[in-house]
Design a protein around this motif. Structure first.
Motif, PDB file in Angstrom:
ATOM      1  N   SER A 188      12.580  10.331   0.350  1.00 33.85           N
ATOM      2  CA  SER A 188      11.385   9.504   0.182  1.00 33.85           C
ATOM      3  C   SER A 188      10.498  10.090  -0.913  1.00 33.85           C
ATOM      4  CB  SER A 188      10.610   9.430   1.487  1.00 33.85           C
ATOM      5  OG  SER A 188      11.381   8.801   2.505  1.00 33.85           O
ATOM      6  N   PRO A 189       9.965   9.247  -1.776  1.00 32.74           N
ATOM      7  CA  PRO A 189       9.106   9.764  -2.847  1.00 32.74           C
ATOM      8  C   PRO A 189       7.732  10.194  -2.297  1.00 32.74           C
ATOM      9  CG  PRO A 189       9.132   7.377  -2.890  1.00 32.74           C
ATOM     10  CD  PRO A 189      10.153   7.789  -1.865  1.00 32.74           C
ATOM     11  N   GLU A 190       7.110  11.133  -2.996  1.00 31.21           N
ATOM     12  CA  GLU A 190       5.771  11.572  -2.658  1.00 31.21           C
ATOM     13  C   GLU A 190       4.854  11.204  -3.830  1.00 31.21           C
ATOM     14  OE1 GLU A 190       5.693  15.683  -1.637  1.00 31.21           O
ATOM     15  OE2 GLU A 190       7.244  15.502  -0.083  1.00 31.21           O
ATOM     16  N   TRP A 191       4.164  10.109  -3.668  1.00 35.75           N
ATOM     17  CA  TRP A 191       3.347   9.569  -4.764  1.00 35.75           C
ATOM     18  C   TRP A 191       2.104  10.421  -5.028  1.00 35.75           C
ATOM     19  CZ3 TRP A 191       6.813   6.849  -6.726  1.00 35.75           C
ATOM     20  CH2 TRP A 191       7.532   5.877  -6.037  1.00 35.75           C
ATOM     21  N   LYS A 192       1.810  10.587  -6.299  1.00 29.34           N
ATOM     22  CA  LYS A 192       0.596  11.264  -6.730  1.00 29.34           C
ATOM     23  C   LYS A 192      -0.382  10.284  -7.359  1.00 29.34           C
ATOM     24  CE  LYS A 192       2.346  15.245  -5.585  1.00 29.34           C
ATOM     25  NZ  LYS A 192       1.885  15.907  -4.334  1.00 29.34           N
ATOM     26  N   ASP A 193       0.059   9.032  -7.504  1.00 30.22           N
ATOM     27  CA  ASP A 193      -0.751   7.995  -8.145  1.00 30.22           C
ATOM     28  C   ASP A 193      -1.187   8.429  -9.536  1.00 30.22           C
ATOM     29  OD1 ASP A 193      -0.543   6.327  -5.889  1.00 30.22           O
ATOM     30  OD2 ASP A 193      -2.190   7.375  -4.905  1.00 30.22           O
ATOM     31  N   ALA A 194      -0.258   9.046 -10.218  1.00 27.31           N
ATOM     32  CA  ALA A 194      -0.538   9.530 -11.577  1.00 27.31           C
ATOM     33  C   ALA A 194       0.710   9.420 -12.436  1.00 27.31           C
ATOM     34  CB  ALA A 194      -0.986  10.992 -11.521  1.00 27.31           C
ATOM     35  N   ALA A 249       0.816  -1.215   0.000  1.00 26.73           N
ATOM     36  CA  ALA A 249       0.000   0.000   0.000  1.00 26.73           C
ATOM     37  C   ALA A 249       0.849   1.263   0.000  1.00 26.73           C
ATOM     38  CB  ALA A 249      -0.928   0.001   1.216  1.00 26.73           C
ATOM     39  N   SER A 250       2.111   1.153   0.432  1.00 22.10           N
ATOM     40  CA  SER A 250       2.985   2.320   0.485  1.00 22.10           C
ATOM     41  C   SER A 250       3.565   2.686  -0.888  1.00 22.10           C
ATOM     42  CB  SER A 250       4.134   2.072   1.466  1.00 22.10           C
ATOM     43  OG  SER A 250       5.051   1.118   0.955  1.00 22.10           O
ATOM     44  N   LYS A 251       3.360   1.821  -1.874  1.00 21.20           N
ATOM     45  CA  LYS A 251       3.877   2.081  -3.221  1.00 21.20           C
ATOM     46  C   LYS A 251       2.884   2.940  -4.015  1.00 21.20           C
ATOM     47  CE  LYS A 251       6.809  -1.078  -1.868  1.00 21.20           C
ATOM     48  NZ  LYS A 251       8.079  -0.682  -1.229  1.00 21.20           N
ATOM     49  N   SER A 252       3.344   3.423  -5.159  1.00 24.68           N
ATOM     50  CA  SER A 252       2.455   4.144  -6.063  1.00 24.68           C
ATOM     51  C   SER A 252       1.376   3.190  -6.559  1.00 24.68           C
ATOM     52  CB  SER A 252       3.252   4.681  -7.255  1.00 24.68           C
ATOM     53  OG  SER A 252       2.408   4.947  -8.354  1.00 24.68           O
ATOM     54  N   SER A 253       0.112   3.525  -6.347  1.00 26.96           N
ATOM     55  CA  SER A 253      -0.967   2.637  -6.783  1.00 26.96           C
ATOM     56  C   SER A 253      -1.018   2.542  -8.305  1.00 26.96           C
ATOM     57  CB  SER A 253      -2.310   3.112  -6.229  1.00 26.96           C
ATOM     58  OG  SER A 253      -2.652   4.381  -6.760  1.00 26.96           O
ATOM     59  N   LEU A 254      -0.619   3.599  -9.004  1.00 24.40           N
ATOM     60  CA  LEU A 254      -0.585   3.556 -10.462  1.00 24.40           C
ATOM     61  C   LEU A 254       0.443   2.535 -10.935  1.00 24.40           C
ATOM     62  CD1 LEU A 254      -1.362   4.682 -13.279  1.00 24.40           C
ATOM     63  CD2 LEU A 254       0.541   6.280 -13.012  1.00 24.40           C
ATOM     64  N   ALA A 272       4.999   8.307 -16.703  1.00 26.90           N
ATOM     65  CA  ALA A 272       4.102   8.634 -15.597  1.00 26.90           C
ATOM     66  C   ALA A 272       4.802   9.554 -14.598  1.00 26.90           C
ATOM     67  CB  ALA A 272       3.648   7.355 -14.904  1.00 26.90           C
ATOM     68  N   ARG A 273       4.033  10.412 -13.968  1.00 25.87           N
ATOM     69  CA  ARG A 273       4.602  11.349 -12.989  1.00 25.87           C
ATOM     70  C   ARG A 273       5.226  10.627 -11.799  1.00 25.87           C
ATOM     71  NH1 ARG A 273       3.397  16.517 -14.137  1.00 25.87           N
ATOM     72  NH2 ARG A 273       1.646  16.932 -15.553  1.00 25.87           N
ATOM     73  N   ASP A 274       4.621   9.505 -11.399  1.00 23.73           N
ATOM     74  CA  ASP A 274       5.169   8.778 -10.250  1.00 23.73           C
ATOM     75  C   ASP A 274       6.528   8.166 -10.564  1.00 23.73           C
ATOM     76  OD1 ASP A 274       3.197   9.443  -8.506  1.00 23.73           O
ATOM     77  OD2 ASP A 274       2.250   7.468  -8.422  1.00 23.73           O
ATOM     78  N   ALA A 275       6.760   7.760 -11.807  1.00 20.31           N
ATOM     79  CA  ALA A 275       8.072   7.238 -12.182  1.00 20.31           C
ATOM     80  C   ALA A 275       9.107   8.366 -12.139  1.00 20.31           C
ATOM     81  CB  ALA A 275       8.022   6.613 -13.571  1.00 20.31           C
ATOM     82  N   GLU A 276       8.707   9.525 -12.646  1.00 24.38           N
ATOM     83  CA  GLU A 276       9.601  10.691 -12.596  1.00 24.38           C
ATOM     84  C   GLU A 276       9.932  11.053 -11.154  1.00 24.38           C
ATOM     85  OE1 GLU A 276       9.760  15.313 -14.274  1.00 24.38           O
ATOM     86  OE2 GLU A 276       7.965  14.093 -14.560  1.00 24.38           O
ATOM     87  N   GLU A 277       8.910  11.047 -10.303  1.00 28.18           N
ATOM     88  CA  GLU A 277       9.100  11.369  -8.888  1.00 28.18           C
ATOM     89  C   GLU A 277       9.938  10.302  -8.187  1.00 28.18           C
ATOM     90  OE1 GLU A 277       8.778  12.561  -4.833  1.00 28.18           O
ATOM     91  OE2 GLU A 277       8.778  13.624  -6.755  1.00 28.18           O
TER      92      GLU A 277
END
Length: 273
Positions: free
Chosen positions: A267-273, A213-218, A252-257
């Protein structure tokens, strides 16, 4: 009992109960004593899965049971009751098997990872349900079987999920003998990911679910879909497909982040996008 005797009806127990916390949706099979996959149970479970598809608050799904039996499979009494139908039950049998197939595919095709928390017995379609989940954690007391052959009904539909999780000879042994296997044997076959003491089962599953659940859902959604899709392809086609998925994922933005956070050691800040 006194209230029941006085004519006061007890509340009907829901066949599947749902509880959500911290991005984890827990679906509990609550149809004692065997948690049989009756029409009502399968519809309730599929309905809960369908509702979770577009629920942004759900990141991981845990499937468990409230009884000592995870699930004994199809409700044989319900099936037998329709043998008196004009078609000897054919229509009801077809409805049951179609709904079961839809339920198992709903688990596999679900955008959220589904973890089976298995305590007790999982047989026939109950074993099929475990095999259909993305991950499975079992207690040391869990046991598994596809025993249809013992009652003249080969476990043909459970075979589909089972044969996609364990080696062919292991699957055939379970299907042809109908014998029960223990949790350690199931682990050795690859049917379950982990076997833990019963009193550690809930905590182990919770920790595993929280990690996912702590990972990017996208990213998880992309990966789960790609995993099952490529598994049905030839090698060359699978690599071509996976390469296209990787390119789209990179955009995807989450890969860039995530890559940026790794390089910058934060630590990454996921946007799930």
């Amino acid at each position: 009992m006194a209230e029941a005797a006085a004519g006061i009806e007890e509340p009907v127990r829901a066949p599947v109960t749902a509880a959500s916390a911290g991005g984890i949706l827990t679906l509990t099979l609550s149809s004692p004593p065997a948690n049989a996959l009756s029409i009502a149970v399968m519809r309730a479970l599929k309905g809960a899965l369908d509702r979770a598809r577009d629920d942004a608050g759900v990141r991981v799904i845990v499937l468990r049971s409230s009884e000592k039996v995870f699930s004994a499979g199809h409700d044989l009494k319900e099936l037998t009751a329709h043998r008196g139908d004009a078609d000897r039950g054919r229509g009801f049998f077809e409805t049951t098997m179609q709904l079961c197939a839809e339920l198992m595919q709903a688990v596999v095709r679900h955008p959220k990872p589904v973890i089976a928390e298995v305590d007790g017995v999982a047989t026939a379609a109950g074993c099929q349900l475990v095999a259909s989940c993305d991950l499975a954690v079992a207690s040391e007391t869990a046991r598994f079987a596809t025993p249809g052959v013992n009652i003249g009904l080969f476990c043909s539909t459970p075979m589909v999920a089972l044969s996609r999780n364990v080696a062919r000879k292991h699957a055939m042994e379970m299907l042809l003998t109908g014998e029960m296997i223990d949790a350690e044997t199931a682990h050795g076959m690859g049917l379950v990911n982990r076997v833990v003491p019963r009193d550690a089962l809930n905590q182990t599953v919770a920790k595993l679910a929280q990690t996912i659940a702590s990972k990017s859902s996208l990213t998880v959604k992309i990966g789960k879909e790609a995993f099952y899709a490529q598994a049905e392809m030839g090698l060359s086609q699978a690599y071509d497909y996976a390469a296209r998925v990787m390119v789209e994922n990179m955009l995807a933005r989450d890969a860039e982040e995530g890559i940026g956070a790794f390089i910058e050691k934060r630590s990454p800040e996921w946007k799930d996008a």
